[in-house]
Design an enzyme around this catalytic site. Structure first.
Site, PDB file in Angstrom:
ATOM      1  N   THR A 149     108.654 -60.158 -19.271  1.00 34.69           N
ATOM      2  CA  THR A 149     109.363 -60.543 -20.575  1.00 34.69           C
ATOM      3  C   THR A 149     109.280 -62.110 -20.725  1.00 34.69           C
ATOM      4  OG1 THR A 149     110.663 -58.553 -20.614  1.00 34.69           O
ATOM      5  CG2 THR A 149     111.731 -60.334 -21.296  1.00 34.69           C
ATOM      6  N   ASP A 180     118.021 -54.429 -22.521  1.00 36.69           N
ATOM      7  CA  ASP A 180     119.137 -55.389 -22.694  1.00 36.69           C
ATOM      8  C   ASP A 180     118.727 -56.682 -23.473  1.00 36.69           C
ATOM      9  OD1 ASP A 180     116.910 -56.106 -20.586  1.00 36.69           O
ATOM     10  OD2 ASP A 180     118.012 -57.927 -20.359  1.00 36.69           O
ATOM     11  N   GLY A 201     113.950 -58.393 -16.441  1.00 40.67           N
ATOM     12  CA  GLY A 201     114.332 -57.005 -15.315  1.00 40.67           C
ATOM     13  C   GLY A 201     114.601 -55.891 -16.081  1.00 40.67           C
TER      14      GLY A 201
HETATM   15  N1  ASP Z   1     114.495 -56.605 -19.683  1.00 36.30           N
HETATM   16  C1  ASP Z   1     113.246 -55.949 -20.365  1.00 36.30           C
HETATM   17  C2  ASP Z   1     113.846 -54.522 -20.726  1.00 36.30           C
HETATM   18  O1  ASP Z   1     114.495 -53.798 -19.972  1.00 36.30           O
HETATM   19  C3  ASP Z   1     112.037 -56.031 -19.224  1.00 36.30           C
HETATM   20  C4  ASP Z   1     111.863 -57.039 -18.519  1.00 36.30           C
HETATM   21  O2  ASP Z   1     112.447 -58.232 -18.487  1.00 36.30           O
HETATM   22  O3  ASP Z   1     111.076 -57.088 -17.657  1.00 36.30           O
HETATM   23  O4  ASP Z   1     113.327 -54.094 -21.594  1.00 36.30           O
END
Ligand code: ASP
Length: 279
Positions: A149, A180, A201
């Site tokens: 992300t 999120d 995350g």
């Molecule tokens: N936070 C992002 C989600 O859950 C994914 C990521 O940050 O890797 O969609």
């Protein structure tokens, strides 16, 4: 003094992806810093930085997004204006190249803050954002999407703070799953006079503890940016056994970051104007 911090996602970057991720995050930070140094607004800078990272197939945002379990791309993005607390966001949007630009349009051209699913996609196309196919968004080869992300927090010369976050979500997500990233206080937050933060995350954990809202509360309580980042990450780990990371700036532009994954691609401008990038 102006300041900028950028991330390219928390997780485990395979060896082959480490240099491309570092290079991409550094270039985006350099571009954003040049704009900020020329007097650009924090909002324009975070939108530009995240657009660059969405266009870089190294990352799981825009081009390079993960497909869901049915093989198609749904993306989430948010852009927050710390001066007004206004924000624009899109969730599970399809067939657009730059969700962060659509998020800005939601903020500026509607009375809403968050558009989701088919309505978000139709809004984008009605606003003139060119339709793109899943094949274009999956990048090349389609069997190897990007990773990470992306997000940015900027403080401009006027003292305004803005934050942007964009993602293709997590691997093997169900159609319609929203993480999120497009949720205020979860994937991003900004408030002039206090600071801003962008998260990455496992969204299911980050949402439960509203991780970027925690960062802001810790900054308001007087913690340094680094201590606020550490404390919010501890909440994620201790309260919900979550994994992820975050970047933040305080109102003076001091940066903080924390992660409990193997890597988190990040770049920031040091007090003497140098750009530091690491994984
Ligand atoms: N936070 C992002 C989600 O859950 C994914 C990521 O940050 O890797 O969609």
């Amino acid at each position: 003094m102006a300041s900028l911090i950028v991330h390219g996602g928390a997780g485990h970057f395979d060896a082959a992806r480490q240099q491309p991720a570092l290079g991409g995050i550094r270039r985006a930070c350099e571009t954003g810093w040049a704009l900020l140094s020329q007097g650009a607004s924090a909002l324009d800078v975070v939108e530009r930085v995240v657009t660059l990272l969405e266009d870089d197939p190294t990352f799981d945002a825009g081009t390079g997004s993960y497909p869901n379990t049915e093989g198609f791309v749904e993306m989430d993005a948010i852009l927050v204006d710390g001066a007004t607390l206004n924000f624009g966001a899109v969730a599970a949007i399809r067939h657009v190249k730059n969700p962060i630009q659509v998020a800005r349009r939601v903020m500026c051209a509607t009375r809403h803050c968050l558009l989701a699913g088919d309505g978000a996609t139709r809004f984008a196309h009605a606003q003139g954002f060119a339709p793109v196919t899943d094949a274009e968004l999956l990048g090349q080869p389609a069997s190897s999407p990007g990773q990470g992300t992306v997000g940015a927090v900027a403080l401009d010369a006027q003292g305004h703070i803005a934050t942007a976050t964009s993602t293709g979500g997590i691997k093997n997500k169900l159609p319609g799953r929203v993480g999120d990233s497009p949720l205020i206080g979860c994937g991003a937050i900004a408030e002039d006079g206090f600071g801003g933060a962008s998260a990455t995350g496992e969204g299911e954990g980050i949402m439960k503890v509203m991780m970027t809202r925690s960062v802001l509360e810790y900054l308001k309580a007087g913690l340094t940016a680094q201590a606020a980042a550490d404390a919010a990450l501890s909440d994620l780990a201790d309260r919900v056994s979550g994994h992820g990371g975050l970047i933040c700036l305080d109102a003076q532009g001091r940066h903080g970051f924390a992660y409990n994954t193997t890597h988190m691609a990040r770049a920031y401008v040091t007090a003497d104007g140098e750009i530091h990038s690491s994984l």
